[in-house]
Each structure stands twice: as C-alpha cells, then as structure tokens.
Design an enzyme around this catalytic site. Structure first.
Site, short mmCIF file in Angstrom:
data_model
loop_
_atom_site.label_atom_id
_atom_site.label_comp_id
_atom_site.label_asym_id
_atom_site.label_seq_id
_atom_site.Cartn_x
_atom_site.Cartn_y
_atom_site.Cartn_z
N TYR A 101 23.04 -16.57 -33.60
CA TYR A 101 22.04 -17.18 -34.46
C TYR A 101 21.02 -16.11 -34.85
O TYR A 101 20.55 -15.37 -33.99
CB TYR A 101 21.31 -18.31 -33.72
CG TYR A 101 20.09 -18.82 -34.46
CD1 TYR A 101 20.17 -19.90 -35.32
CD2 TYR A 101 18.87 -18.17 -34.30
CE1 TYR A 101 19.06 -20.32 -36.03
CE2 TYR A 101 17.74 -18.60 -35.00
CZ TYR A 101 17.85 -19.67 -35.86
OH TYR A 101 16.75 -20.09 -36.56
N GLU A 189 17.97 -18.61 -42.46
CA GLU A 189 18.68 -18.77 -41.20
C GLU A 189 20.18 -18.56 -41.39
O GLU A 189 20.73 -18.97 -42.41
CB GLU A 189 18.42 -20.20 -40.73
CG GLU A 189 18.86 -20.53 -39.35
CD GLU A 189 18.53 -21.99 -39.03
OE1 GLU A 189 17.43 -22.25 -38.52
OE2 GLU A 189 19.37 -22.85 -39.32
#
Ligand code: GDP
Ligand code: MN
Length: 383
Positions: A101, A189
């Site tokens: 991530y 993101e």
C-alpha cells in the site's frame, strides 16, 4: 471530486508510475475484444467509485473468451453497493507475490500531508490502521519543500518493504507525492501496489481525489468530472434537477430547503438511532414541481424506507410547499414509502392545514418528525 480507477491510472501512468495495460469497455463484445488484444489472463474490473469491489463481485480474473464473456455479463449492469456499473476496465492480470500500500493524504491534525507505506496492501487500509497501526509507516512532508528522496526511502524502510524493490517503491511514492501536489490532490492512493516475482512493482489499483475548490486551475481534471459523475444515476438526476444531493448508506430519506436544515435533520436522524439515506437540499423556491422531483429522486432509491421533509418557509411560503407535497403525492395510486412532514416559518399553520393527512404524517416539531420517520424505517426493517 473522485476520479475513476481508469482515469487515475491514466494520470499515474502519464507521470511514469508503472500500470498494467488496460482498456475501457461498456458492452460484452467490447470486453472480449479488449481481452483478446491485451492477451489472457485479464482482470475485468467494475468502474464505480467505491472500495471493496473485489469482495462485492465487481472484479473477475478470466483466462479465455468464454470466461471474459461471463464476467462481462455478470459485472456490466450490476448494482454494486448502490452504484450502477456501466463500464469495466479490462486489464492485463498481474502475477504478484506481494501486495503493498502507498498513499498520500492530508493529516489535518498536523496540518501537513503525510506519506504512508505498508506491506499489508490489497486489503482495506482503514482496517489495517485500526487493528495494526504499526503496520503503516508514516512520513510527514513539509509542503514548501516537497518530499525529499530520503523521506520516501525512510517510509519504505520503516514499513519493512523488501530491499529488492525498495528503490522502485520509493520512486513510486515520490512521484505520487508530486502528483498529489501538482494536481491539487486531496488523496492519492495505490492499493495494491503489486510486486511480481521479477521484483517489478506495478499499480494494480489507483485512487485519486481532487480538491473541488482547486478544479478551476486543473482544467484537464475538471473535464474528467462529467465522466466521473457517470455511474450513479441518482447523482446524475440530481444534477439535472439542480439539487444538492449526496447518497448515503442508510434508509431514511431526507428532503429539506437549505443546507443547514438538511444537516440538522441528518444529525437528528442519527441521534434517534436511524441512518440517513441521503442529503437532499431542494434550495429556495420549493414549488410543486421541485417537490415532486425531490420525491421522485428519493423514492427511486431502493434503500429508502421512509422520508422526512424538513421545511422552513421563507420567501417560499409554507402553504405553497404543502400544496406541492400534496400534488406530488396525489400522482401515486399508492404512496411507495411513508412520508413525514414538518413545516415551520412563513405560513406554517396554513401549510399544516393544507397537507393531506391521508398521504403524509404531519408532525409539529422536527424532533417528532424525525423520530416518526426513524420508526417507520425501522418497521420496514423488522418485517
Ligand atoms: P478494490 O477492492 O475495489 O480496491 O479493487 P482492487 O483493484 O484493489 O482489487 C482488489 C483485489 O483484486 C486485489 O487486491 C487483488 O487481490 C485482486 N486483483 C485485482 N487486479 C488483479 C490482477 O491483475 N491480478 C490478480 N492476480 N489479482 C488482481
Ligand atoms: Mn484497491
């Protein structure tokens, strides 16, 4: 403003972040054609702006044309968490060994953007943040100096990312920050950032939210907005009617004239144990036609089990609004969902008398009106 995955991936790819080969498609043949061109296996991914599409059946990996057809059939047209799927991204499937991530967001507490890295990618990062906060490395950035390369390396190191890909992950993170800064991002993101067996990193998903107030200086992104709005039919309808509308997760529909009134109603629904289905501000001049349009919108949301009107008469008088509500409801043979009304302000007494109590429940106070609507919604749930 939230970009679609395909739009965000385009922006990321232009900046040099590795992304899989992909094509957008809106019908079954288009999906198969795209898949043939890209080469199997491919991932077929619903383009709606909600997370957790995988778990909800909105992402399928396919090996051949038959499977591509089946996947397209089941995903196109599906209702995914309240969003109608009308387009899918057909994408080269990534053979990954790890899912990371990386993200940039605004830390309001610190008043600075923060870069985040975790080796627990591929799952809901909010859950990771709650259950295992140490699994996310954070590095605050001073916006006047930008992100230093050592800050990216530090975040990647602190997160425990494997040495073999650390350089590439740092470089993706630096680019992501640059984009966030250049494009007036609110959040940016990549989850997951996939790592392959050959130590390549590739952005398998992309999220980019743009600060609405900065859109005037981001003309390229503003152009994407219209396309980005696609998918949610109710939000499109709201645009046509000129309402301020936001879809929410609950089942109590809310209609008011004035943003403050609507906000108060949302809070009260929550206070009395209900869950708001939407924010809907019909604005000033709430005459019959506007009221009818507002009801039409809220009724056509399948999640709505009851509706509460919170109207404050000003220039638009209470009696006009009351006539509007009657007229709108008289069009139905059967009222689809119970409607509760609270009127205040100019001519509220006349309004209350005009309201047809065969069609609506009238309450004197906002508290009573909200409680009644929450009750009605609860009764539907109990059945
Ligand atoms: P989200 O659930 O809406 O955030 O959608 P994502 O794009 O993040 O995909 C969810 C999950 O689907 C990923 O974490 C992967 O496990 C899987 N997935 C998505 N694309 C691919 C792909 O190209 N190859 C493989 N093997 N899995 C994929
Ligand atoms: Mn994702």
């Amino acid at each position: 403003m939230k970009l679609h995955e395909y739009q965000a991936k385009g922006v990321f790819a232009d900046a040099g972040i590795p992304t899989p080969d992909s094509k957008l498609a809106s019908d079954v043949d288009g999906v198969v054609d795209a898949a043939e061109e890209i080469g199997y296996p491919v991932a077929v991914k619903a383009q709606v702006q909600v997370g957790g599409r995988g778990k909800a059946g909105g992402i399928k990996l396919v090996e051949d044309a038959d499977e591509a057809r089946d996947a397209a059939d089941s995903i196109l047209g599906m209702d995914l968490k309240g969003y109608h799927v009308d387009r899918v991204l057909v994408e080269e499937a990534v053979d990954f060994v790890n899912e990371l991530y990386v993200g940039i967001t605004m830390d309001r507490g610190e008043g600075k953007p923060v870069a985040m890295v975790s080796t627990k990618g591929g799952v809901n990062i909010e859950e990771v943040a709650e259950e295992d906060p140490d699994a996310i490395a954070r590095e605050h950035i001073d916006p006047s100096f930008g992100m230093h390369p050592y800050q990216a390396r530090k975040a990647v190191y602190d997160a425990g990312v494997d040495q073999s890909v650390a350089r590439d992950v740092s470089s993706v993170l630096t680019t992501l920050y640059q984009l966030w800064d250049d494009k007036d991002g609110a959040d940016a993101e990549i989850n997951p950032l996939m790592v392959t067996a050959d130590d390549e990193v590739i952005a398998a998903d992309a999220v980019m939210n743009i600060d609405e107030d900065a859109l005037f200086r981001q003309p390229e992104l503003a152009e994407m907005e219209e396309e980005a709005a696609g998918g949610d039919e109710l939000e499109q309808k709201a645009d046509e009617y000129g309402f301020d509308y936001v879809r929410l997760d609950g089942n109590v529909g809310i209609i008011g004239n004035g943003a403050g009134l609507v906000m108060t109603t949302l809070d009260l629904v929550d206070y009395y144990g209900g869950e708001p289905a939407n924010f809907l501000d019909v604005g000033g001049g709430a005459k019959a036609a506007r009221i009818a349009n507002a009801l039409d919108m809220v009724f056509s949301d399948d999640n709505v089990d009851s509706v509460v009107f919170n109207i404050f008469g000003g220039i638009t008088r209470g009696d006009e609004v009351a006539r509007g509500i009657n007229e709108a409801l008289e069009q139905f043979d059967e009222i689809p969902k119970p409607v509760v009304v609270r009127l205040a302000g100019t001519n509220w007494e006349e309004g209350m008398e005009i309201l047809n109590e065969d069609l609506v429940t009238v309450e004197q106070t906002l508290e009573d009106a909200v409680q009644r609507a929450v009750e009605y919604a609860g009764e539907v749930n109990d059945q």
